[in-house]
Every structure is written in structure tokens, then in C-alpha cells.
Design a protein around this motif. Structure first.
Motif, PDB file in Angstrom:
ATOM      1  N   ASP A  56       0.812  -1.220   0.000  1.00 39.73           N
ATOM      2  CA  ASP A  56       0.000   0.000   0.000  1.00 39.73           C
ATOM      3  C   ASP A  56       0.844   1.269   0.000  1.00 39.73           C
ATOM      4  O   ASP A  56       0.309   2.377   0.018  1.00 39.73           O
ATOM      5  CB  ASP A  56      -1.012  -0.003   1.147  1.00 39.73           C
ATOM      6  CG  ASP A  56      -0.373   0.095   2.519  1.00 39.73           C
ATOM      7  OD1 ASP A  56       0.874   0.083   2.619  1.00 39.73           O
ATOM      8  OD2 ASP A  56      -1.127   0.180   3.506  1.00 39.73           O
ATOM      9  N   SER A  57       2.172   1.124  -0.056  1.00 34.11           N
ATOM     10  CA  SER A  57       3.047   2.295  -0.137  1.00 34.11           C
ATOM     11  C   SER A  57       3.428   2.621  -1.574  1.00 34.11           C
ATOM     12  O   SER A  57       4.261   3.501  -1.813  1.00 34.11           O
ATOM     13  CB  SER A  57       4.304   2.086   0.716  1.00 34.11           C
ATOM     14  OG  SER A  57       5.217   1.196   0.100  1.00 34.11           O
ATOM     15  N   VAL A  58       2.805   1.949  -2.561  1.00 31.51           N
ATOM     16  CA  VAL A  58       3.101   2.209  -3.963  1.00 31.51           C
ATOM     17  C   VAL A  58       2.775   3.670  -4.278  1.00 31.51           C
ATOM     18  O   VAL A  58       1.764   4.217  -3.833  1.00 31.51           O
ATOM     19  CB  VAL A  58       2.354   1.230  -4.900  1.00 31.51           C
ATOM     20  CG1 VAL A  58       0.852   1.430  -4.858  1.00 31.51           C
ATOM     21  CG2 VAL A  58       2.896   1.327  -6.317  1.00 31.51           C
ATOM     22  N   PHE A  59       3.662   4.323  -5.044  1.00 27.41           N
ATOM     23  CA  PHE A  59       3.495   5.730  -5.367  1.00 27.41           C
ATOM     24  C   PHE A  59       3.918   5.982  -6.804  1.00 27.41           C
ATOM     25  O   PHE A  59       5.053   5.694  -7.183  1.00 27.41           O
ATOM     26  CB  PHE A  59       4.325   6.598  -4.419  1.00 27.41           C
ATOM     27  CG  PHE A  59       4.232   8.060  -4.716  1.00 27.41           C
ATOM     28  CD1 PHE A  59       3.112   8.782  -4.332  1.00 27.41           C
ATOM     29  CD2 PHE A  59       5.247   8.711  -5.390  1.00 27.41           C
ATOM     30  CE1 PHE A  59       3.014  10.146  -4.612  1.00 27.41           C
ATOM     31  CE2 PHE A  59       5.166  10.070  -5.676  1.00 27.41           C
ATOM     32  CZ  PHE A  59       4.044  10.784  -5.292  1.00 27.41           C
ATOM     33  N   LEU A  69      -3.637   0.377  -8.435  1.00 21.42           N
ATOM     34  CA  LEU A  69      -2.560  -0.595  -8.189  1.00 21.42           C
ATOM     35  C   LEU A  69      -2.745  -1.317  -6.852  1.00 21.42           C
ATOM     36  O   LEU A  69      -2.384  -2.485  -6.721  1.00 21.42           O
ATOM     37  CB  LEU A  69      -1.195   0.092  -8.231  1.00 21.42           C
ATOM     38  CG  LEU A  69      -0.738   0.552  -9.608  1.00 21.42           C
ATOM     39  CD1 LEU A  69       0.506   1.411  -9.502  1.00 21.42           C
ATOM     40  CD2 LEU A  69      -0.505  -0.643 -10.524  1.00 21.42           C
ATOM     41  N   LYS A  70      -3.304  -0.652  -5.867  1.00 23.16           N
ATOM     42  CA  LYS A  70      -3.539  -1.270  -4.552  1.00 23.16           C
ATOM     43  C   LYS A  70      -4.756  -2.201  -4.565  1.00 23.16           C
ATOM     44  O   LYS A  70      -4.919  -3.025  -3.670  1.00 23.16           O
ATOM     45  CB  LYS A  70      -3.754  -0.181  -3.496  1.00 23.16           C
ATOM     46  CG  LYS A  70      -2.541   0.667  -3.240  1.00 23.16           C
ATOM     47  CD  LYS A  70      -2.868   1.826  -2.304  1.00 23.16           C
ATOM     48  CE  LYS A  70      -1.755   2.838  -2.277  1.00 23.16           C
ATOM     49  NZ  LYS A  70      -2.057   3.974  -1.386  1.00 23.16           N
ATOM     50  N   SER A  71      -5.610  -2.080  -5.580  1.00 23.70           N
ATOM     51  CA  SER A  71      -6.874  -2.827  -5.643  1.00 23.70           C
ATOM     52  C   SER A  71      -6.653  -4.300  -5.995  1.00 23.70           C
ATOM     53  O   SER A  71      -5.542  -4.724  -6.323  1.00 23.70           O
ATOM     54  CB  SER A  71      -7.800  -2.189  -6.686  1.00 23.70           C
ATOM     55  OG  SER A  71      -7.400  -2.567  -8.000  1.00 23.70           O
ATOM     56  N   GLY A  72      -7.724  -5.045  -5.988  1.00 24.98           N
ATOM     57  CA  GLY A  72      -7.695  -6.464  -6.337  1.00 24.98           C
ATOM     58  C   GLY A  72      -7.306  -6.734  -7.779  1.00 24.98           C
ATOM     59  O   GLY A  72      -6.948  -7.859  -8.119  1.00 24.98           O
TER      60      GLY A  72
END
Length: 170
Positions: A56-59, A69-72
Motif C-alpha cells: 500500500d506504499s506504492v506511489f 494498483l492497490k486494488s484487487g
């Protein structure tokens, strides 16, 4: 006896790049990650490496894209909160097990050992650069969209790279 080296997060980064619409690259990074090395000596040839990245730290500098990107459809950060990497040897290449989205596959990365130096505060540090490529579909990151003119929205190949600095523990 093995010496432990802890990541210096202030002087480290993990980045990725993926082709978008088959015409340009989108870059991103992970803001939260940790790594450590256990090595018998300063050559790191038989070093054990472990790394954990918080998905969840993707930026990518775009909130909507980051949330996608954080989603399923991609990392599924809620169900798979971390990406991990583990290896048993560190040379000019490192082969280890990468786990993304709950799927573990072996990967090989090119490594450049920058050397060892002591900072002004007496900390012994070691620096490494790495780069490589993975196929995102190998890790269940399958979402895509066909383009009207042909091709797809997101390439399967993802280039990954990092600049990592470690601090030798007493």
C-alpha cells in the motif's frame, strides 16, 4: 559468525517502470520497505538477504492510479499487504524468491556492489544497486485493456531497480 546489516531507508529506494499504452513508460516506487543482510564477511558472497515491501506504499504520483494498483486488479494490498524477497547469495547477480500477490517465483537481478565506507558519524555502510525485469502476469497481476489502435494499456514486462544502503550492526 554472521554480521547483520540493516537497511538505511533514508538513503535507499526501490523503483519500477512499466510501458503504458505501448508508447511511454510510467515510473513508480514504494515508500515503505525494509531489508537486511546477514553476511559471513565483507564480500557478501554467501549473504542471506531478506526484504519486505508494503504494497500500500506504492506511489506513481497519481492518486487514482495508485489506488488502482492497490486494488484487487493488481497488488490486492488488503489481502496481500507485503511483497517479499529472500536469497541465499549476493554476488554480481542475486537469485531469490519473490512473492507478489501471494505468488512466489524465483527471479534473478543484476547487482552492483558499490563498496563499503564509514560515514562522518562512525557508521560502516555498504551500498548496492540492483536491476532486473519480471513478468507481472507471473504474479497474477493480469489486469489490462485493449487499445483501439492495437496493443494493450499496460505491458507485461516490469523493470525493477533499487539503490540500497545498509548499516553494519555491532
Amino acid at each position: 559468525m554472521a554480521t547483520k546489516w540493516n537497511l538505511d531507508p533514508t538513503h535507499s529506494e526501490i523503483t519500477f517502470k512499466v510501458k503504458h499504452m505501448m508508447i511511454s513508460n510510467i515510473k513508480g516506487n514504494f515508500k515503505t520497505f525494509n531489508a537486511e543482510i546477514e553476511a559471513e564477511d565483507d564480500t557478501f558472497s554467501n549473504a542471506k538477504t531478506t526484504a519486505t515491501i508494503q504494497t500500500d506504499s506504492v506511489f506513481t504520483n497519481n492518486t487514482d492510479r495508485d489506488n488502482h494498483l492497490k486494488s484487487g486488479e493488481f497488488f490486492n494490498a488488503e489481502e496481500h499487504p507485503s511483497i517479499t524477497f529472500e536469497s541465499e547469495a549476493l554476488n554480481d547477480k542475486v537469485t531469490g524468491n519473490l512473492t507478489v500477490n501471494g505468488i512466489t517465483k524465483p527471479i534473478t537481478l543484476d547487482v552492483d556492489f558499490g563498496g563499503i565506507n564509514v560515514d562522518p558519524w562512525g557508521n560502516t555502510k555498504a551500498g548496492f544497486s540492483f536491476e532486473g525485469k519480471i513478468n507481472r502476469k507471473d504474479f497474477g497481476l493480469n489486469w489490462n485493456a485493449a487499445l483501439e489502435a492495437g496493443g494493450v494499456m499496460v505491458s507485461d514486462e516490469v523493470k525493477i531497480a533499487g539503490e540500497l544502503q545498509f548499516v553494519k550492526q555491532a
